[in-house]
Design an enzyme around this catalytic site. Structure first.
Site, PDB file in Angstrom:
ATOM      1  CB  THR B 146      86.165 -36.883   4.104  1.00 29.16           C
ATOM      2  OG1 THR B 146      86.862 -36.594   2.902  1.00 29.16           O
ATOM      3  CG2 THR B 146      84.891 -36.097   4.164  1.00 29.16           C
ATOM      4  CE  LYS B 168      85.443 -33.470   0.824  1.00 28.71           C
ATOM      5  NZ  LYS B 168      85.490 -34.920   0.692  1.00 28.71           N
ATOM      6  CB  THR B 179      84.676 -36.229  -3.704  1.00 29.16           C
ATOM      7  OG1 THR B 179      83.548 -36.175  -2.844  1.00 29.16           O
ATOM      8  CG2 THR B 179      85.816 -36.664  -2.908  1.00 29.16           C
ATOM      9  CB  SER B 383      83.490 -42.308   1.410  1.00 33.82           C
ATOM     10  OG  SER B 383      84.142 -42.405   0.169  1.00 33.82           O
TER      11      SER B 383
END
Lengths: 383, 383
Positions: B146, B168, B179, B383
């Site tokens: 991301t 990630k 996250t 986000s």
């Protein structure tokens, strides 16, 4: 006027040379009676500055005649020598004002881990004592500023009596108070026990619900001094209400002047199963750096609110939560609600309403956004 | 190679068009067996994304044959329709690969509160299935990024068997994972129960000790898949050690690439009365915005460390705490120690050692500084 608005108080603020900039850094507040009742609330940080240790003891008998406050140094993490400095400061004030040393409260704020320049501080105390006046409240409020951009005062006038207050605090604002010093005065004729209850009740719903940056200071102190000079005897309820209003006013001023803040954020948690649940949820949202950054960018990112709520142990069903930002219910029943494009975040005031749909309790937490300026101030300013 | 380095795995990464930028956003990982054992650890956030709810159920029997992961949308707070989207995604993968739908795990990451573009996602799944290869691990790792600036892979080769991994995660990094999405693969012949224990033990001392910004995501998932294709049967200890090493490697990569970070900060808490005390203290320091800003400014402000320690319930005497920053004991016995001018903070790596002088337990927490760029990224990026 603030703290000298009530009768029976004198104050002064001077530049003692503790701050390198040469700006005012020493304040003195004196209760001239006839009553010398006092109450206090101190930081719950277990790393406690010397002046907090001293003042807590001095206050044990509910009697304080004078408060000396300095900015430019916290006198925290300074060991036995730092405690001796506080004691020496109280001794000096006791001698200057001819009062017992254990009736002198001491407050310090500034950099942690540095000894105070005692020669300057004691010289400043002499000059402050010499310049005490019944209109010195404003000077005192100015002398306790650190990164505050403005000094903070508030008052409530009642029927024949008054409550006044001053506060400083701009960073390290969090529960268990903030990095703040607050002195409240009243000329009402109120015994220490009533002061104590009124102060604790007021702090619990005002200063304790300000959470600017989640950081708790080593020096936080809120003192309430009563002179009885008006001879007015308000009911306990009347008095508690006035104290709460002055505290709420000062708490709002602290948040409005928080380091780098561009948004004043009110988080109203409603529909909670208990007030504690509401406070826990409000605090979790107030401490969410991602959400605070989003509001700095004027982005109504409600997903970050839900994500913060989800970290708490409050009672709720995720599929029933509703969230409004500035009146637009962007999240309904835990998912997308009204169009987030309708949220206007251009102003300074932001209201986030989180409805847990789990009961009827509620609470409000005040915070601010996380800005580039906050990072700048706290990377450049050693405090 | 990463996740396709162990035998028995194929993977692919494609641009499905979920991300507006047109960069890769869909990854597929397939366990070709002969064993299809799996274990997983998921977010402890009570607001849980649909793919987490789905994958937790799919994993209940310890068997997973394929994982589909998308970036560009978290599918969190999307209600029953969002859950149906996850189910549809799993169905599609099941059909494409001719495996039962309950052997398909689904992971999503990106903006909360937005439905996924299912037509594009399902089309992407077809293309990913068509391009599966035994060298596709790198493409898969790239497709799950991301705000990551680099893709993250790691592996440990042992005697005849291998553990590979990809991860990630760059923001919303906090306990209960980050996250982040992590997939680990191994060709060792290990039953699900052993996988489960090895994974939980590894996560507890690696990903769970990364605390970048105190924010916990709704989508965190770590999966470990075993194919048994090497036919090697390592001892439980050997296997657990390899899993822990891969997790530690990936956790370090996550912190190093955290949003806006300019410093990688290791907080070693020593002399604690218990490991939990050490973790609590490390986390309190890692979450202290003021200290993180100070390190961004290369200011060895140890007072903020003590102030953070003081907010915990860990056992310690404030007058016995010692703190070193990059090897210089700037705080001894709770007060000023060696000259803070000797602390060199010019490099990227910072080690903070907090000695509670209360026992012999210890723990390490990884975090980073709070920078102007973090604020920028998180005010501009929804986000």
């Amino acid at each position: 006027m603030s703290i000298t608005l009530p009768q029976g108080f004198a104050a002064a603020g001077v530049a003692a040379g503790i701050k390198a900039a040469g700006t005012p850094d020493l304040a003195l507040v004196v209760n001239q009676g006839p009553r010398k009742a006092a109450a206090g609330v101190f930081t719950s940080n277990r790393v406690t500055a010397a002046p907090v240790v001293w003042s807590r003891r001095a206050l044990a008998d509910g009697r304080i005649s004078a408060v000396i406050l300095n900015s430019g140094g916290a006198n925290a993490c300074t060991g036995p020598a730092g405690y001796a400095d506080t004691r020496t400061t109280a001794d000096k004030v006791g001698t200057l004002l001819d009062i017992p040393v254990d009736e002198v409260a001491v407050c310090s704020t500034g950099l942690i881990g540095v000894r105070l320049p005692m020669d300057r501080l004691l010289g400043g105390a002499e000059r402050a004592a010499a310049s005490l006046s019944a209109t010195g409240g404003e000077d005192a409020a100015i002398a306790i500023k650190t990164t505050d951009s403005v000094h903070k005062t508030a008052h409530v006038r009642a029927d024949g009596w008054t409550v006044g207050g001053m506060a400083k605090g701009a960073g390290m604002l969090a529960p268990g108070l903030a990095t703040m010093l607050v002195v409240l005065t009243t000329d009402a004729d109120v015994p220490a026990a009533v002061l104590d209850e009124a102060l604790h009740d007021a702090v619990a719903v005002t200063f304790d619900r300000v959470d600017s940056d989640g950081c708790m200071s080593t020096n936080d102190t809120v003192l309430l001094l009563a002179s009885g000079a008006s001879a007015a005897r308000p009911s306990d309820e009347e008095f508690a209400d006035a104290v709460r209003r002055v505290c709420a006013d000062l708490a709002r001023q602290l948040i409005a002047d928080a380091e780098g803040a561009t948004k004043d954020i009110r988080i109203d948690v409603i529909g909670a199963a208990s007030e504690q649940d509401a406070v826990d949820v409000g605090r979790a949202v107030a401490r969410n750096n991602l959400f605070k950054c989003a509001l700095y960018g004027e982005d109504p990112n409600w997903g970050r609110v839900l994500s913060a709520i989800g970290t708490t142990h409050a009672r709720f069903d995720p599929d029933l939560i509703n969230v409004a930002i500035n009146g637009v219910w962007v999240c309904k029943d835990g998912t997308v609600g009204e169009d987030r494009g309708n949220v206007d975040l251009s102003g300074r005031d932001v209201v986030v309403t989180a409805d847990l749909a789990a009961g009827s309790a509620h609470a409000t937490i005040w915070t601010n956004d996380l800005s580039v300026t906050y990072v700048h101030e706290n990377s450049a300013y050693s405090s």
